[in-house]
Design a protein around this motif. Sequence first.
Motif, short mmCIF file in Angstrom:
data_model
loop_
_atom_site.label_atom_id
_atom_site.label_comp_id
_atom_site.label_asym_id
_atom_site.label_seq_id
_atom_site.Cartn_x
_atom_site.Cartn_y
_atom_site.Cartn_z
N GLU A 26 30.19 54.98 50.33
CA GLU A 26 30.43 56.19 51.12
C GLU A 26 29.08 56.75 51.55
O GLU A 26 28.12 56.79 50.77
N ILE A 27 29.02 57.19 52.82
CA ILE A 27 27.78 57.73 53.38
C ILE A 27 28.08 59.02 54.15
O ILE A 27 29.23 59.26 54.53
N PRO A 28 27.06 59.84 54.38
CA PRO A 28 27.26 60.95 55.31
C PRO A 28 27.47 60.38 56.72
O PRO A 28 26.95 59.31 57.05
N TYR A 29 28.27 61.07 57.53
CA TYR A 29 28.63 60.51 58.83
C TYR A 29 28.36 61.52 59.93
O TYR A 29 28.77 62.67 59.84
N ASN A 122 32.87 64.47 57.85
CA ASN A 122 31.41 64.33 57.80
C ASN A 122 30.97 63.24 56.82
O ASN A 122 29.82 63.18 56.42
N ARG A 123 31.91 62.40 56.44
CA ARG A 123 31.63 61.24 55.59
C ARG A 123 32.28 60.01 56.21
O ARG A 123 33.18 60.12 57.02
N SER A 163 23.14 58.76 50.70
CA SER A 163 24.32 59.19 49.91
C SER A 163 24.86 60.48 50.46
O SER A 163 24.11 61.32 50.93
N PRO A 164 26.19 60.65 50.38
CA PRO A 164 26.75 61.94 50.80
C PRO A 164 26.32 63.02 49.82
O PRO A 164 26.09 62.76 48.65
N GLU A 165 26.21 64.21 50.32
CA GLU A 165 25.75 65.33 49.46
C GLU A 165 26.87 65.97 48.71
O GLU A 165 27.99 65.79 48.87
#
Length: 165
Positions: A26-29, A122-123, A163-165
């Motif tokens: 999973e990443i920020p998008y 937002n991911r 990484s997502p926050e």
Amino acid sequence: MDGIPNHVMLKQYSDQASFSDNHVREIPYQGETAMDIYLQVMNNTPKWVGALMRLRNRITSAIGLKHLGNFDDFAPVKTDYKVGDRVGIFTMIYHSPVEVIMEDQDKHLDVKVSFHITPNGNRATVTASTVVHVKNRLGNVYMFFVGPIHKLIVPATLKKLPSPE
């Protein structure tokens, strides 16, 4: 055997594969396409992976396998790649906003890799999948050594994504 999700286009190539794997992160998008993510991954490959690739090329060239080039040398020359274009060590065979499939093949192996992105606000979930069809004994010997290492390389490479926050 493959664990490649049905929504990933690469799944259609997984029948009778000699090797396949799948890794998710999973990443920020912020609207990136699958190609954007692929280029980001290729440009941020861990140094130890580049060192392994150089070693692989030295060994395999001596026994008749193709020299693929090095991840360290990867520098995208454009942003508007199209199906059929060489992008680093692979040739693009499929492209959409949510998935890109790259391939390299020779008389020993047919290797396909996919980066699929599933946005969710937002991911996004990035799915990196690989399918290998071995064509002969030398390809089997190669995959005996490379298969287990590949299962370490892909997750380590995906960890280089934010990484997502």
